[in-house]
Design an enzyme around this catalytic site. Sequence first.
Site, mmCIF file in Angstrom:
data_model
loop_
_atom_site.group_PDB
_atom_site.id
_atom_site.type_symbol
_atom_site.label_atom_id
_atom_site.label_comp_id
_atom_site.label_asym_id
_atom_site.label_seq_id
_atom_site.Cartn_x
_atom_site.Cartn_y
_atom_site.Cartn_z
ATOM 1 C CB SER A 7 -0.889 0.013 1.241
ATOM 2 O OG SER A 7 -1.410 1.325 1.414
ATOM 3 C CG HIS A 32 -4.126 -1.367 -1.242
ATOM 4 N ND1 HIS A 32 -5.306 -2.045 -1.495
ATOM 5 C CD2 HIS A 32 -4.406 -0.509 -0.230
ATOM 6 C CE1 HIS A 32 -6.252 -1.604 -0.669
ATOM 7 N NE2 HIS A 32 -5.733 -0.672 0.106
ATOM 8 C CG ASP A 34 -5.057 2.857 1.016
ATOM 9 O OD1 ASP A 34 -6.042 2.106 0.997
ATOM 10 O OD2 ASP A 34 -3.939 2.509 1.429
ATOM 11 C CG MET A 36 -8.055 7.778 2.401
ATOM 12 S SD MET A 36 -7.224 7.822 4.004
ATOM 13 C CE MET A 36 -6.411 6.211 3.991
ATOM 14 C CG HIS A 65 -9.388 0.696 -0.040
ATOM 15 N ND1 HIS A 65 -8.719 0.545 1.167
ATOM 16 C CD2 HIS A 65 -10.710 0.784 0.279
ATOM 17 C CE1 HIS A 65 -9.584 0.548 2.152
ATOM 18 N NE2 HIS A 65 -10.792 0.693 1.653
ATOM 19 C CG MET A 67 -11.192 4.030 2.344
ATOM 20 S SD MET A 67 -9.581 4.002 3.157
ATOM 21 C CE MET A 67 -8.520 3.939 1.730
ATOM 22 C CG MET A 136 -11.680 -1.880 5.768
ATOM 23 S SD MET A 136 -10.202 -1.563 4.795
ATOM 24 C CE MET A 136 -9.144 -0.695 5.966
ATOM 25 C CG ASP A 174 -6.253 -2.184 3.572
ATOM 26 O OD1 ASP A 174 -5.118 -1.952 4.034
ATOM 27 O OD2 ASP A 174 -6.918 -1.344 2.926
HETATM 28 C C1 DX5 Z 1 -6.114 2.302 5.766
HETATM 29 C C2 DX5 Z 1 -5.762 1.877 4.369
HETATM 30 C C3 DX5 Z 1 -4.697 0.867 4.298
HETATM 31 C C4 DX5 Z 1 -3.371 1.251 4.873
HETATM 32 C C5 DX5 Z 1 -2.897 0.052 5.605
HETATM 33 O O1 DX5 Z 1 -7.269 3.054 5.724
HETATM 34 O O2 DX5 Z 1 -6.878 1.355 3.710
HETATM 35 O O3 DX5 Z 1 -4.526 0.381 2.963
HETATM 36 O O4 DX5 Z 1 -2.398 1.620 3.931
HETATM 37 O O5 DX5 Z 1 -1.756 0.426 6.257
HETATM 38 P P1 DX5 Z 1 -0.978 -0.496 7.276
HETATM 39 O O6 DX5 Z 1 -0.538 -1.706 6.526
HETATM 40 O O7 DX5 Z 1 0.139 0.394 7.657
HETATM 41 O O8 DX5 Z 1 -1.916 -0.807 8.404
HETATM 42 ZN ZN ZN Z 2 -6.548 0.319 1.776
#
Ligand code: DX5
Ligand code: ZN
Length: 222
Positions: A7, A32, A34, A36, A65, A67, A136, A174
């Site tokens: 990620s 991956h 993310d 947001m 992903h 969010m 999650m 994740d």
């Molecule tokens: C959190 C993200 C994850 C994040 C995980 O909201 O969706 O993808 O990068 O990070 P680690 O592996 O550091 O918990």
């Molecule tokens: Zn994620």
Amino acid sequence: MVELLPSILSADFANLARDVAAAERGGGTAIHVDVMDGHFVPNITLGPPVVSSLRKVTGLPLDCHLMIENPDEFIPAFAEAGASWVSVHYEACRHLHRTLELIASHGMEPGVVLNPGTRADLILDILPMVHHVLIMTVNPGFGGQKFIPFTLEKVGFLARIRQERGLTFRIEVDGGVAQDTIAAVVQAGAELLVAGNAVFGSGDAAQNAASLLEAARRAAGE
Ligand code: DX5
Ligand code: ZN
């Protein structure tokens, strides 16, 4: 087959090409990403322009992903940017079936994501249409959080349902996936393993990825 999905949330955003290359050298088989929006989760990251830049520096699938609220509005832009897999949160979709169809109609692989507090049986009806279910294992919003163990019951539940119904969706986890948790997630039935902090947090990202993957393969008996 277990796969590691580094990620980039924990990568150096000023050196994404370098960090993605390290993740790939370490055995990562998808990146991956993310996304947001500061509304669905209390953090803001990146959007289609960064996906488009990533698309130019790696041939790996980009696992986006989302969010975000109102994901339907942005799905065409992610397709245009070169996203490969797009997952949306159950909690963010008023018309989940429609949203998954929209993702597929743009030529991307649809996935659905469940927050730790959301029950897995809510998505039983749409399982035949998803490429992956993302469980999650932390509350979304930040990298480097502590793994929440009860979420693994959902992984086991989905693995059983998949077998009973002859379905083919992949199970992704994740959040908080690291050397001390990776064997448990694999044994519960997860095979797409996202790791941010454990890959990019400190030390050599390629080496970190390789040793996580090795631990995952050992736990899977591969
Ligand atoms: C959190 C993200 C994850 C994040 C995980 O909201 O969706 O993808 O990068 O990070 P680690 O592996 O550091 O918990
Ligand atoms: Zn994620």
